[in-house]
Scaffold this active site. Sequence first.
Site, short mmCIF file in Angstrom:
data_model
loop_
_atom_site.label_atom_id
_atom_site.label_comp_id
_atom_site.label_asym_id
_atom_site.label_seq_id
_atom_site.Cartn_x
_atom_site.Cartn_y
_atom_site.Cartn_z
N PHE A 1 3.18 8.64 1.88
CA PHE A 1 2.50 7.10 2.01
C PHE A 1 2.76 6.68 3.30
O PHE A 1 3.18 5.64 3.49
CB PHE A 1 3.45 6.21 0.96
N PRO A 2 2.28 7.18 4.13
CA PRO A 2 2.19 6.77 5.64
C PRO A 2 1.63 5.76 6.12
O PRO A 2 1.60 5.06 7.07
CB PRO A 2 1.71 8.13 6.55
N LEU A 3 0.80 5.34 5.13
CA LEU A 3 -0.14 3.95 5.35
C LEU A 3 0.29 2.85 4.45
O LEU A 3 -0.52 1.94 4.08
CB LEU A 3 -1.58 4.50 5.15
N GLY A 4 1.31 3.17 3.50
CA GLY A 4 1.98 2.36 2.43
C GLY A 4 0.99 2.13 1.41
O GLY A 4 -0.20 2.73 1.04
N GLY A 5 1.42 1.31 0.67
CA GLY A 5 0.27 0.40 -0.46
C GLY A 5 0.03 1.53 -1.61
O GLY A 5 -0.87 1.24 -2.49
N PRO B 1 2.23 -0.97 -6.61
CA PRO B 1 2.17 -2.26 -6.54
C PRO B 1 3.32 -3.11 -5.66
O PRO B 1 4.44 -2.55 -5.86
CB PRO B 1 2.29 -2.84 -7.95
N TYR C 1 0.43 19.06 -8.98
CA TYR C 1 -0.89 18.41 -8.46
C TYR C 1 -1.68 19.05 -9.31
O TYR C 1 -2.11 20.01 -8.97
CB TYR C 1 -0.95 18.76 -7.11
#
Length: 322
Positions: free
Chosen positions: A230-234, A237, A75
């Site tokens: 990615f617990p909120l997705g998106g 693409p 990171y």
Amino acid sequence: MPSTPQTPAAGTADTAHTHAPRPGGIGPLGAHQVARIGYGAMQLERLRTDRPAAIALLRRAVELGVDHVDTAQFYGDGFVNGVIRDALRPEDGVVVASKVGADPDPDGPIPLRPAQRPEQLRASVEDNLASLGLDQIPVVNLRRLDVGPGLRASGDQIVDLDDQLAVMTALRDEGKIGGIGLSSIALDGLRRALPAGIVCVQNSYSLVSRDDEEMLRLCVDEQIAWVPFFPLGGAFPGMPKVGDDPAVIEAAHTLGVAPAQVGLAWLLHHAPNVLLIPGTASVEHLEANLAAGSLTRDPSTLATLAALDAIQSRSANGVSLG
């Protein structure tokens, strides 16, 4: 954070944050008890030009009860680990989890390249120890690159899981890491790895993308923490976004909260072993993410969250495990 040896007591959060409730309650992460909502540090790289702001963000997280921070040497090519080293203190009782399996590649098309070979895993652990200023990293996740969006291994980077687990367990035996986790792992791989003593799994998973439901069930049965990224997705693409789902929007309106808070609260409600590490470079968003942990305390809210179980993932149905 001084580089003194970490005993199990220093690595736990059992005595930390007596001044602040731990967001979302408490859950096990290997030998440690941590807040069910922690902090994923990847987005601290966005504050590279304002290091004091990055340190202040981490200090605010600690003030609000966060005692589980997820990071990686790759990171920001060590920048994020350096911020964590400078921001956190032993008395904070924060459990730091890092990951290996990729190396920084600042000049590449994406700033990462696979680093899957056993000697690379060992070198990555050593790099993490140095940049974090620790003698032991409480949890290290092996990023396998088997599933999910992002990097894929090819050529000599396709390495047998058993060979990787051998070096990870050796590092654990040497005291350089505390617990072994797995990331971007397939279900068969997790089953093969269970005898090594896996403490957590990090895969892409959210309310609207639940392809790993069977793996989540296995983790519940084996008392392995489920730490979705990615617990909120998106994030890529084509990935569905939790905040775009009509049912989530309606639930958020009913509850008077943001759709992202609904998505995080649902994850906590969905299975008892879920630990969240939402990331942000904003104090405002940090506070909103942590506030999602309080939504699961109200019976009417719990009923609203349970109703969201009917949302379909892209290729699998979700069934509440709560």
